[in-house]
Design a protein around this motif. Sequence first.
Motif, PDB file in Angstrom:
ATOM      1  N   TYR A  32       0.895  -1.139  -0.166  1.00  0.00           N
ATOM      2  CA  TYR A  32      -0.157  -0.079  -0.005  1.00  0.00           C
ATOM      3  C   TYR A  32       0.819   1.237   0.067  1.00  0.00           C
ATOM      4  O   TYR A  32       0.816   2.205  -0.649  1.00  0.00           O
ATOM      5  N   LEU A  36       1.328   4.309  -2.801  1.00  0.00           N
ATOM      6  CA  LEU A  36       1.174   5.835  -2.475  1.00  0.00           C
ATOM      7  C   LEU A  36       2.541   6.398  -3.313  1.00  0.00           C
ATOM      8  O   LEU A  36       2.255   7.504  -3.536  1.00  0.00           O
ATOM      9  N   GLU A  39       2.118   6.853  -6.686  1.00  0.00           N
ATOM     10  CA  GLU A  39       1.165   7.954  -7.117  1.00  0.00           C
ATOM     11  C   GLU A  39       1.696   9.213  -7.173  1.00  0.00           C
ATOM     12  O   GLU A  39       1.262  10.244  -7.814  1.00  0.00           O
ATOM     13  N   LYS A  40       2.729   9.558  -5.890  1.00  0.00           N
ATOM     14  CA  LYS A  40       3.205  11.030  -5.789  1.00  0.00           C
ATOM     15  C   LYS A  40       4.780  11.030  -6.556  1.00  0.00           C
ATOM     16  O   LYS A  40       5.482  11.964  -6.281  1.00  0.00           O
ATOM     17  N   ILE A  72       0.608  12.519   4.135  1.00  0.00           N
ATOM     18  CA  ILE A  72      -0.062  11.683   2.879  1.00  0.00           C
ATOM     19  C   ILE A  72       0.043  10.194   3.473  1.00  0.00           C
ATOM     20  O   ILE A  72      -0.872   9.564   3.717  1.00  0.00           O
ATOM     21  N   VAL A  73       1.294   9.857   3.564  1.00  0.00           N
ATOM     22  CA  VAL A  73       1.626   8.328   3.832  1.00  0.00           C
ATOM     23  C   VAL A  73       1.048   7.932   5.174  1.00  0.00           C
ATOM     24  O   VAL A  73       0.262   6.846   5.396  1.00  0.00           O
ATOM     25  N   GLN A  75      -1.492   9.526   7.010  1.00  0.00           N
ATOM     26  CA  GLN A  75      -2.834   9.557   6.871  1.00  0.00           C
ATOM     27  C   GLN A  75      -3.733   8.390   6.114  1.00  0.00           C
ATOM     28  O   GLN A  75      -4.591   7.870   6.566  1.00  0.00           O
ATOM     29  N   GLU A  76      -2.994   8.247   4.876  1.00  0.00           N
ATOM     30  CA  GLU A  76      -3.551   7.209   4.201  1.00  0.00           C
ATOM     31  C   GLU A  76      -3.572   5.900   4.502  1.00  0.00           C
ATOM     32  O   GLU A  76      -4.342   4.992   4.602  1.00  0.00           O
ATOM     33  N   THR A  77      -2.394   5.262   5.107  1.00  0.00           N
ATOM     34  CA  THR A  77      -2.217   4.227   5.634  1.00  0.00           C
ATOM     35  C   THR A  77      -2.941   4.176   7.047  1.00  0.00           C
ATOM     36  O   THR A  77      -3.363   2.882   7.340  1.00  0.00           O
ATOM     37  N   SER A  78      -3.220   5.109   7.777  1.00  0.00           N
ATOM     38  CA  SER A  78      -3.948   4.748   8.956  1.00  0.00           C
ATOM     39  C   SER A  78      -5.444   4.723   8.506  1.00  0.00           C
ATOM     40  O   SER A  78      -6.084   3.785   9.081  1.00  0.00           O
ATOM     41  N   LYS A  79      -6.071   5.273   7.705  1.00  0.00           N
ATOM     42  CA  LYS A  79      -7.324   5.017   6.934  1.00  0.00           C
ATOM     43  C   LYS A  79      -7.399   3.413   6.724  1.00  0.00           C
ATOM     44  O   LYS A  79      -8.350   2.887   6.887  1.00  0.00           O
ATOM     45  N   TRP A  80      -6.371   3.229   5.982  1.00  0.00           N
ATOM     46  CA  TRP A  80      -6.327   1.916   5.193  1.00  0.00           C
ATOM     47  C   TRP A  80      -6.394   0.562   6.155  1.00  0.00           C
ATOM     48  O   TRP A  80      -6.970  -0.218   6.319  1.00  0.00           O
TER      49      TRP A  80
END
Length: 150
Positions: A32, A36, A39-40, A72-73, A75-80
């Motif tokens: 994951y 990210l 994507e960046k 970003i990393v 935040q996004e990994t926390s949600k995932w």
Amino acid sequence: MAHLNLTYHIVWRTKCSQRTISETYERELYAYILGLCIEKKCHLYRINSMPDHVHICVEIHPTIAVSEFVRIVKQETSKWMKEKREKFPMFDGWGNGYAGFTYSVKERPAVIKYIKEQKIHHKEKSFRKEFEEWQREMGEDPTKDLFFKD
């Protein structure tokens, strides 16, 4: 056109340093994070973790600030990870901040090797002890740092 070669060793930890990243599912987390990075437009050279923290060696695209990339990393990994409760049941988020170190191209192989050998390395030295040693090497006072304060 800018010609930059900025290699970062970035480390962040779980909230309260809880041991919430299991070896069984860590590779899914790595994949994951790789997505990210792609994507960046960043190049991930190496990733590894312990149950309570993550290390990456990454070249960050010059159009993105290091702090923004890490935000970003995390935040996004926390949600995932929270969506994957069956795999990360105890995960409650990431801890405060992060640590970032820059290295030259010549130093990159040593950083990659160090990250690759995390599990061996931490059998002998705790992450907290190691982090405090890094701080002293950088001329910082570990007693004044907020990295381990949640």
